[in-house]
Design a protein around this motif. Structure first.
Motif: not given
Ligand code: GDP
Length: 297
Positions: A111-118, A251-253
């Motif tokens: 959770q929080g890794t960016g899975k849904t966004t990806a 990776l933009d971090g």
């Molecule tokens: P999930 O819990 O794995 O589904 O995570 P989310 O997709 O909700 O992403 C968690 C947070 O990370 C959100 O605030 C996203 O906007 C952020 N996020 C996801 N991918 C990236 C990325 O490549 N770069 C940055 N800076 N933030 C990201």
């Protein structure tokens, strides 16, 4: 081509410069500098250890090349070893292995890794490449994950299959696949539930989804900022699920991205994409040569 990566290792190169060849006597300090650079880039220490041993073997076994100084030769050996470890080229997404069925991608990760966004980023990427994608909202664990996917889907005009948060994720995945076949989609991407840490319930659920839909691709989403931990994470997911690739997010971090080396070395599977921002457009195919330069800093 090595300009970008040699600054950090200037010391290492300098020690070899002026020598006429790489020897047991002059290589150790240079290796120490490479080790430090890799650890600073957050490559897992065990991975670093093996990497350094490989570079050492290659460097000591290398033929002396006329007109090439030992420091130049050493740079090339380090760089080549990085490419060898990360895979020389970009590896595209798997095609469907089953005739008449869309390619099925299972997304996994904490959770929080960016899975849904990806998941949404990948759908947009496919959409731009003229592939018709369907998204499945099988993350019934994190509050608002389904809403988040639906919002992103609407934004990129890619449909999202959902049966709400009370349904069984395995049923959701199975029904989504039925719909993807009936609707003649090219790709189905299934977003699944993560946890804050590696958890038996999460793994068991992923195994059940895998058994139900036989994905062509299981992508582990790894937050590049996790650094050293990326190694344990990859091992745990790969042992249970047999991942076929990874997406390295954030990776933009300010990370140098050493997690890329750890993920590949531990799973043997390629990083396929990198996430470089919060926006849905911020996804790029992974190129090992660019990452090699970045890791060495
Ligand atoms: P999930 O819990 O794995 O589904 O995570 P989310 O997709 O909700 O992403 C968690 C947070 O990370 C959100 O605030 C996203 O906007 C952020 N996020 C996801 N991918 C990236 C990325 O490549 N770069 C940055 N800076 N933030 C990201």
């Amino acid at each position: 081509m090595f300009d970008a990566l040699s600054e950090k290792l200037e010391e290492a190169w300098r020690k070899l410069r002026g020598q006429d060849r790489i020897t047991e006597g002059n290589i150790d300090e240079a290796l120490r500098d490479v080790r430090r650079a890799l650890l600073e880039a957050d490559v897992n220490f065990q991975v670093v250890k093996e990497f350094i041993a490989d570079v050492r073997d290659d460097a000591l076994g290398a033929e002396v090349i006329k007109g090439v100084t030992p420091d130049q030769q050493f740079i090339k050996i380090v760089y080549d070893q990085l490419l060898k470890t990360m895979g020389e080229e970009n590896v595209p997404l798997a095609e469907s292995q089953v005739k008449g069925r869309p390619a099925v991608i299972l997304m996994a990760g904490l959770q929080g890794t960016g899975k849904t966004t990806a998941t949404a980023k990948l759908a947009l990427y496919l959409h731009k490449n003229n592939k018709k994608a369907l998204l499945a909202a099988a993350d019934v664990y994190r509050p608002a994950a389904i809403d988040q996917l639906q919002t992103l889907g609407a934004q990129i005009q890619v449909p999202v299959f959902s049966e709400g948060a009370a349904a069984d994720p395995v049923d959701i995945a199975r029904h989504a696949l039925d719909q993807a076949i009936a609707g003649r989609y090219d790709v189905l991407i299934v977003d699944t539930a993560g946890r804050l840490s590696i958890d038996e319930a999460m793994m068991a659920e992923l195994e059940r989804i895998k058994a139900a839909i036989a994905p062509d691709e299981i992508l582990l989403v790894v937050d590049a900022m996790t650094g050293q931990e990326a190694a344990n994470l990859t091992r745990a997911f790969h042992e249970r699920l047999g991942i076929t690739g990874a997406i390295l997010t954030k990776l933009d971090g300010d990370t140098r991205g050493g997690a890329a080396l750890s993920v590949r070395k531990i799973s043997g599977q390629p990083i396929k994409f990198v996430g470089v921002g919060e926006k849905v457009e911020a996804l790029q195919p992974f190129y090992p040569d660019r990452m090699a330069s970045r890791i060495l800093g």
